[in-house]
Design an enzyme around this catalytic site. Sequence first.
Site, PDB file in Angstrom:
ATOM      1  CG  HIS A 186      14.939 108.735  28.970  1.00 36.34           C
ATOM      2  ND1 HIS A 186      13.983 107.821  28.269  1.00 36.34           N
ATOM      3  CD2 HIS A 186      14.125 109.607  29.904  1.00 36.34           C
ATOM      4  CE1 HIS A 186      12.756 108.300  28.682  1.00 36.34           C
ATOM      5  NE2 HIS A 186      12.769 109.197  29.381  1.00 36.34           N
ATOM      6  CD  GLU A 428      10.935  80.434  41.781  1.00 37.59           C
ATOM      7  OE1 GLU A 428      11.875  81.275  41.445  1.00 37.59           O
ATOM      8  OE2 GLU A 428       9.783  81.180  42.125  1.00 37.59           O
ATOM      9  CG  ASP A 452      15.137  81.828  43.211  1.00 40.60           C
ATOM     10  OD1 ASP A 452      15.893  82.370  43.820  1.00 40.60           O
ATOM     11  OD2 ASP A 452      14.028  82.673  42.822  1.00 40.60           O
ATOM     12  CB  CYS A 499      10.876  82.434  32.860  1.00 41.21           C
ATOM     13  SG  CYS A 499      10.596  81.892  34.393  1.00 41.21           S
TER      14      CYS A 499
HETATM   15  C1  PEP Z   1      14.244  82.341  38.482  1.00 42.16           C
HETATM   16  O1  PEP Z   1      14.260  82.071  39.822  1.00 42.16           O
HETATM   17  O2  PEP Z   1      14.655  81.819  37.720  1.00 42.16           O
HETATM   18  C2  PEP Z   1      13.208  83.663  38.006  1.00 42.16           C
HETATM   19  C3  PEP Z   1      13.199  83.605  36.868  1.00 42.16           C
HETATM   20  O3  PEP Z   1      12.749  84.316  38.922  1.00 42.16           O
HETATM   21  P1  PEP Z   1      13.707  85.394  39.656  1.00 42.16           P
HETATM   22  O4  PEP Z   1      14.912  85.727  38.933  1.00 42.16           O
HETATM   23  O5  PEP Z   1      12.670  86.843  39.476  1.00 42.16           O
HETATM   24  O6  PEP Z   1      13.719  85.052  41.008  1.00 42.16           O
HETATM   25 MG    MG Z   2      12.881  83.174  41.293  1.00 42.16          MG
END
Ligand code: PEP
Ligand code: MG
Length: 537
Positions: A186, A428, A452, A499
């Site tokens: 927190h 990925e 990944d 992402c």
């Molecule tokens: C990734 O694999 O890039 C991803 C965004 O997923 P995570 O890190 O949750 O595996």
């Molecule tokens: Mg991933």
Amino acid sequence: MKKGIAASKGYAIGKVFIQEHEEIVINDVKISDIQAEKELLQRALVSAKEQLEKIKAKAAESMGEEKAAVFEAHITLLDDPEFTGAMELEIENNSSNAMKAVADVTNTFVMIFESMEDAYMRERAADIKDVSKRIIANVAGKVDSFEITEENTIVVAHDLTPSDTAQLDRSKVVAFLTNIGGRTSHSAIMARTLEIPAVVGLKDITTSVKNGDIVIVDGIEGTIIVNPEASVIEEYKTKREKFIAEQEELKKLISVKTTTKSGKRVEVCGNIGKPEDVHQVLANGGDGVGLFRTEFLYMDRDSAPTEEEQFESYKYVLEKMEGKQVVIRTLDIGGDKTLPYLPLPEEMNPFLGYRAIRLCLDRKEIFKVQLRALLRASIYGNLCVMFPMISGLEEFLQAKEVVDECKAELKAEGKEYSETTQWGIMVEIPAAAVFADELAKYVDFFSIGTNDLIQYTLAADRMSEKVSYLYNPMHPSVLRLIKMTIEGAHKHGKWVGMCGEMAGDETAIPTLVEYGLDEFSMSASSILNAKKIIMEQ
Ligand code: PEP
Ligand code: MG
């Protein structure tokens, strides 16, 4: 130099003020004047409420209404006749003294809340403890008021409660340090909201510094230097000035739409794990949510979240984002993420095993709960859903079949869903990247999961220190796969996001812009810096 956990960015140089909570000893002495004890309790409750009203107003002013809501919850507790009434009964029936009555009732309530299934309700136990401490301090006449009079003060404490943090006077307190806590405690979250540098988890900071010591706080590295030499102070003053100037400059970009030098509009979004994380995304000028890792909704509990619980979480995010795009990823469990109530088979290579979409297609009863919740929430905003760990077309088509099944069920039940939701996949697995130009005919969008993708391309475990030298986002093979994915999608008029961590990596951004990536998604605190770099390309 001492090292802790960097909880809130920035530099500060100041004088130590050790905040000590006065220890209040609660005894079991029985009382004879029941009426007088009840009145003592009542006065303590009234004072506690007055104090909390003040803290709430202060918090609303410094951190916004949303953060101040925690104190409203504390006030509500004080007004709850079940809670305070039980204390009076304790005095009446057992001749308990007021402090003992408060402590006993609190223990009972905390036990009830801590055993609840709902994670949110379990967390409320901390609020009950916080309020109880305040009532007891008022009964004892020992209310902690830490009036800080000197400027450039660095508050040092074992831990800071939300009410302690909210009371910090920003004109005087320049940083805080605690013995315990992590990045998501927190106090750390509040420090980031207040934009006060903080280092937590320093273990013994309350005993290793004295009041009046001069301390340098480096909230970026998570380090502190006690009583530094003048030259070191000068060095950090320069660093601080540079940091402040950079942050101020970046803030100008909050509402700026990100466009590259060649005029391409790029979306810069935030990754979230919990619904409330959307606030940080918005505060940092995020154009949307590029990844909601929904597996976090499934963690830290004894059973999977129900359709209703998930619906509420997705609806919350969609509504808060007010029409901005929200990409929600379906359950990505397995690999390094496991759930106590969902035993998975022992495997030699869990990252190559039974996980993510593979598990969901096999355990349709789990998958459908989430898809139904997503479909029902879809009418509250601009939703995109993506499936993790897709290796080929068949998996995507199978997942879409389950979606169609859920749609048919909802229709039969007279429940609404939107027809404009976009359905995409995470790229990925190298196989998906290589096959991107075919997959793009079927999906609405791609989001490249480099965390990944890199480990699978280079056969270098993302968790292993020993092979981390191989785990290179800029490896030509990785770059080629990213390029192929973007080109494959664009060939069919589909958009591509990223992402994985690489999207916020300063050194990678120029190449990603050059390849024509349409959306970058990263942790909220990296958004403004990424916007700046993208605009320079
Ligand atoms: C990734 O694999 O890039 C991803 C965004 O997923 P995570 O890190 O949750 O595996
Ligand atoms: Mg991933």
